[in-house]
Write an enzyme that holds these catalytic residues in place. Structure first.
Site, PDB file in Angstrom:
ATOM      1  N   ARG A 145       0.840  -1.198   0.000  1.00 40.86           N
ATOM      2  CA  ARG A 145       0.000   0.000   0.000  1.00 40.86           C
ATOM      3  C   ARG A 145       0.876   1.249   0.000  1.00 40.86           C
ATOM      4  O   ARG A 145       2.046   1.194   0.384  1.00 40.86           O
ATOM      5  CB  ARG A 145      -0.908   0.020   1.234  1.00 40.86           C
ATOM      6  N   LYS A 169      -1.734  -2.642   8.071  1.00 40.01           N
ATOM      7  CA  LYS A 169      -2.842  -2.172   8.902  1.00 40.01           C
ATOM      8  C   LYS A 169      -2.871  -2.909  10.234  1.00 40.01           C
ATOM      9  O   LYS A 169      -2.491  -4.068  10.314  1.00 40.01           O
ATOM     10  CB  LYS A 169      -4.174  -2.382   8.164  1.00 40.01           C
ATOM     11  N   HIS A 239      -2.804   2.674  -5.838  1.00 42.74           N
ATOM     12  CA  HIS A 239      -3.719   1.550  -5.584  1.00 42.74           C
ATOM     13  C   HIS A 239      -3.975   0.745  -6.856  1.00 42.74           C
ATOM     14  O   HIS A 239      -4.115  -0.484  -6.797  1.00 42.74           O
ATOM     15  CB  HIS A 239      -5.044   2.044  -5.014  1.00 42.74           C
ATOM     16  N   ARG A 242      -1.108  -1.541  -7.234  1.00 40.39           N
ATOM     17  CA  ARG A 242      -1.284  -2.665  -6.293  1.00 40.39           C
ATOM     18  C   ARG A 242      -2.320  -3.632  -6.860  1.00 40.39           C
ATOM     19  O   ARG A 242      -2.153  -4.861  -6.790  1.00 40.39           O
ATOM     20  CB  ARG A 242      -1.738  -2.107  -4.940  1.00 40.39           C
ATOM     21  N   HIS A 265      -3.979  -8.849   3.389  1.00 42.75           N
ATOM     22  CA  HIS A 265      -5.421  -8.829   3.652  1.00 42.75           C
ATOM     23  C   HIS A 265      -5.745  -9.684   4.874  1.00 42.75           C
ATOM     24  O   HIS A 265      -5.139 -10.727   5.091  1.00 42.75           O
ATOM     25  CB  HIS A 265      -6.190  -9.377   2.450  1.00 42.75           C
ATOM     26  N   TYR A 274     -10.224  -8.963  -6.648  1.00 46.16           N
ATOM     27  CA  TYR A 274      -9.308  -8.890  -7.784  1.00 46.16           C
ATOM     28  C   TYR A 274      -9.550  -9.997  -8.804  1.00 46.16           C
ATOM     29  O   TYR A 274      -8.960  -9.997  -9.879  1.00 46.16           O
ATOM     30  CB  TYR A 274      -7.848  -8.983  -7.302  1.00 46.16           C
TER      31      TYR A 274
END
Length: 296
Positions: A145, A169, A239, A242, A265, A274
């Site tokens: 990211r 994250k 993004h 990515r 994720h 995706y």
């Protein structure tokens, strides 16, 4: 006040970013103001669903998109979950709420040819070119990211082990393997970096010309400018790069669970967004090759 306690919970226990906290705070304050002005009620802890629905109608009347409204309601829903968790509420006023329908936006990735064209056009003979080439390669070869890229430290790069440590994250750490060409690009960039006036005082890998950490706007501008030279796509962002990383891996038959881990994720559902592009590629190959679809 419950809202302050809630924000502290998100910051210290859930490890949410300052940007996310600001969004939650703004949503709750906007709702609080609406409840006070419309219903002369000072607290939002004891509202009912009709009051929330009234707010939703007002947001629709203001022309806000369903997606934006859903995000705001999601903030409320998280807040009321916190009140349930801390025994300040027995039933959430949003217990039966259903999100507004939204049109699914298909993110169009860059093609492999477009990425190759961008990388081919680089002449890494100075600091900025070497840095910008490395930024493109890191996005495309690791799927990280934008915020993760900006916060990479020199100590996170293991050149000998050809790997990169990324803090994602919720402060979740993951190790991503580096391809040999990326390692070469890192070495080239670091040589130019050593020549920078203030570079030695910064622990971050990627710096500006002035020797300070990159900001998100600059990173976006770099990707948008370079891909604008080869791509006619409306959206050209980190993004999307990515997104291209994940799509191209899946097109080449990569295992979805492996792609999930590389992307950082939390669930496979996030990675599955995706698959529409890889399915499109698979469908194209299938239609072109299947005997029942070939033209005589």
């Amino acid at each position: 006040m419950s809202i302050n306690k809630f924000l502290e919970y998100l910051l210290f226990e859930k490890k949410y970013s300052k940007h996310t906290l600001a969004a939650y705070k703004k949503d709750l304050e906007t709702f609080s103001l609406y409840i006070k002005d419309t219903f002369e009620q000072n607290e939002i802890d004891s509202v009912n669903y009709p009051q929330i629905r009234s707010w939703i109608v007002s947001l629709v009347d203001k022309g806000l998109s369903n997606q934006t409204i859903n995000r705001k309601i999601s903030s409320l829903k998280t807040y009321y979950k916190f009140l349930l968790k801390t025994k300040q509420l027995e039933i959430s006023p949003l217990a039966t709420h259903k999100a507004l329908k939204t049109a699914k936006k298909i993110q169009v990735p860059f093609s492999e040819l477009e990425v190759a064209e961008v990388l081919k056009n680089f002449v890494a003979d100075n600091f900025e070119e070497a840095r910008n080439k490395l930024i493109v390669e890191l996005f495309y070869s690791t799927g990280i990211r934008r915020a993760e890229l900006i916060h990479i430290k020199i100590s996170d790069v293991d050149i000998g082990g050809k790997s990169l440590k990324v803090l994602g994250k919720r402060n979740k750490e993951r190790i991503i393997p580096l391809l040999e060409p990326i390692v070469v690009s890192i070495k080239t960039y670091l040589e130019f970096r050593k020549q920078g006036k203030n570079a030695q005082s910064e622990n971050y890998l990627l710096l500006t010309k002035k020797g300070v950490k990159l900001n998100e706007s600059l990173v976006y501008r770099i990707i948008n400018d370079y891909f604008g030279l080869v791509s006619g796509k409306v959206k050209r962002s980190p993004h999307i790069l990515r997104h291209s990383f994940a799509t191209h891996l899946l097109n080449q038959g990569a295992d979805m669970n492996a792609v999930k881990e590389l992307l950082g994720h939390a669930s496979l559902a996030s990675t599955q967004v995706y698959t529409h592009n890889s399915m499109a590629e698979l469908s194209k190959v299938y239609k072109a090759a299947h005997p029942r679809n070939t033209k005589s």
